[in-house]
Enzyme design. Sequence first.
Site, mmCIF file in Angstrom:
data_model
loop_
_atom_site.group_PDB
_atom_site.id
_atom_site.type_symbol
_atom_site.label_atom_id
_atom_site.label_comp_id
_atom_site.label_asym_id
_atom_site.label_seq_id
_atom_site.Cartn_x
_atom_site.Cartn_y
_atom_site.Cartn_z
ATOM 1 N N SER A 1 -56.543 -10.809 -10.781
ATOM 2 C CA SER A 1 -57.364 -9.875 -10.853
ATOM 3 C C SER A 1 -57.033 -8.677 -10.064
ATOM 4 O O SER A 1 -58.071 -7.755 -10.172
ATOM 5 C CB SER A 1 -58.819 -10.689 -10.341
ATOM 6 O OG SER A 1 -59.206 -11.796 -11.569
ATOM 7 N N GLU B 1 0.817 -1.363 -0.043
ATOM 8 C CA GLU B 1 -0.058 -0.243 -0.069
ATOM 9 C C GLU B 1 0.931 1.331 -0.159
ATOM 10 O O GLU B 1 0.395 2.281 -0.505
ATOM 11 C CB GLU B 1 -0.799 0.113 1.346
ATOM 12 C CG GLU B 1 -2.017 -1.122 1.395
ATOM 13 C CD GLU B 1 -2.981 -1.010 0.342
ATOM 14 O OE1 GLU B 1 -3.024 0.066 -0.433
ATOM 15 O OE2 GLU B 1 -3.646 -1.850 -0.255
#
Length: 768
Positions: free
Chosen positions: A397, A113
Amino acid sequence: MSSNNSTRETRMSRNADHQSGPQRPHHGWRLFRRILFIIVAIGVFAIVAGAGLFFFYAQSAPKITQSALSSDASTRVYDANNNVISRLGAQNRTYVKSKNIPDTLKAAVVSTEDRRFYQNNGVDPIRILGAAFANVSGSSLGMQGGSTLTQQLVKLSVFSTAASDRTLKRKAQEAWLALQVDHKYSKDQILEYYINKVYMGNGVYGMQTAAQYYYGTSLKNLSLPQLALLAGMPQSPTNYDPTTYPATAKKRRDLVLNAMAKNKVITSAQAQEAEAVSIKNGLSSIHQTTASTSAKTTKVIDAYLKQVYSELKAKGYNTTTGGLKVYTNLNMDAQQKLYNIANTSAYIAYPSDKFQIGSTIVNPNNGKVVAMIGGRKTGNVTFGLNRAVQTGRSSASTAKPLMDYGPAIEYLNYPTYEPVKDTPFTYPGTDKKLYDWDKQYQGTITMRKALYESRNIPAIRTLQNVGISKATTFLKGLGMTFDKTLTLQNGIGLYISTEQEAAAYAAFANGGTYYKPYLVSKVVTQDGKAHNYSATGKRAMSAATAFMLTDMMKDVMTNNNGSGRSAAISGLYQAGKTGTDSYPDDYADKVPDGATMDSWFTGYTKSYAVSVWTGYDKQFEPGHYVSEADTKIAQEIYKYEMSYLAQNAPNTDWTKPSTVTETTQNNNKEYYITGHAGTVADTTSTSQYGSTNTTSSSAYSSNSQVTTSSSSSRVSSSTTESSSSKESSSTEQTPGGDGNDDNTNSSSTTTSSASSTTQTTDNNKDNS
């Protein structure tokens, strides 16, 4: 010859005189100096301006504390009462002190890093230039970034990781705070904070916890290749997960080993020896975690949390490394009640543990999703299939108020007593007949009766008169858009979710205003910045349409022939609609009479809208049908949940708007839009028809005395989609989904050609 010599001598004399005199600057040199001066001036100005801007931004940088540096970066989720219901990541972290962190891991992290970590002051200009060159040349192989390890720690501790916050101001403040952190804390302390804070995938934070999760032991017991793997994971923890993506994990680990060798913390021979070790060496099959959120609570809120994280992702938030505080609209009591109804035998006798449900509860007055459940008897799963938002099953429905009768009132000024025909019907352009569950016909009936008894043919005839275009516009106002053109078939079945349907019915409940449903009300990022969210209401229909639909849907539960009597709650003002989705004709003989694929109920009061789907995930497997008796379960779930919700909510009826006129027709209270009364036809007799196909007759053929103004309005509104007989052509809808669709937040529907021979909802049956 003498003349030539004289000329040559003269030229030589002139040259000698020119060379021996003062030298005048060349014009090009003067221009170069001027350009150089301008460049230097611009550079100085840029440096001064940049420094000024840097310090200007630095002044407004948030404060950074030891608590922020050492705490986890989990996402905390709160319910509507500001109680923490989930801490993603916090439950999976074991803090490790610097003295217990292997030197090998520290060396691996630094080599990977920030190689000059021990030499820089928190910001590394050389690294920034190197990163820029590496990114341009493509030579970094993922190992070179512009931020130092200290800057990365600051970002994880203070700032949001959202892409929208990656600004010049944030970078300046990040650098300023990194300088402060480097000045205040030792390198070992900074490294300790970083190693304990980084996200390591699978809800795990910190490398000590990652060692326990992936290898079942602590950091001090790990080998060089294992430590190198952990050191390389924070850049992309999901992609470098050795259990899921071993190939990419190995590649990343080997890059870390090479970086360590290059940084001279291990030898090349040690790196090569470690690279030869299998990436799966030592991996544990049992992942150890420590949970602060109980498994019981997690199961109760699983579907709701999944949808919360989906909303956060859509807004650009990173829930794994963001350190967010997320405030939701969750009513935890309502959620627990819904979970209990679905998962215990105290309320409903479910046919089997494989019988599934999906349900969403929405506040009609603001669009807040207050509860959601995505399944029952799911076991110890995290973020399983959320059936509340899947769109692969027909709404049957329950689509009728949305696509048929709602638009008919809105655009054609239908009264609640509008005469509609329940007579033999064939889909135009096909030989496919449409039936109701009883295979009977009732002749001319009122729209109200057609709705509360859930008759299919009057609904489709009404949709013909409205027209697909108008119906689609009405649906769009209720938040529903579709990839393909809708057809007549969709008038008795839309492919939508319970979340969409609850929000749509909520517009009926509040008088015609649609609010987009949402779960997240506020997000506070690590820097303390609050982002508030709400839904803006949009008028979807007139108050008259909402009121008249609501009045008709009250009868679904209260009329003796209503299809939803099992959902009735004594004394409560409510309305709703049933939906049952029958099997296609070519499969109907494989299930008992009356069996369906899906059963729905969506109902509402003025305070809550509740939509419930029930069925099986794999509805075509043997035994995975909803029996006639079990179609009532959706209504019963609604009834128990709404009864609970109503205890702490006002029970008030809907007030008739001034645009609606009350009348009495056939001894019944009815309503019409003021100025559009129409003419009442005789609907007292029930007709039975044989096999004669009467599709060429209009739904209004017996209503020839309709007032001129009303009739004119209806004809003009449907000329685009309908022929002169008010029956438009259509294609059929194919069966929707195979029960495995987890297509969340999708509103699309799939249509097939008119030549299709199977369909889902022709035999829609809403049982009395």
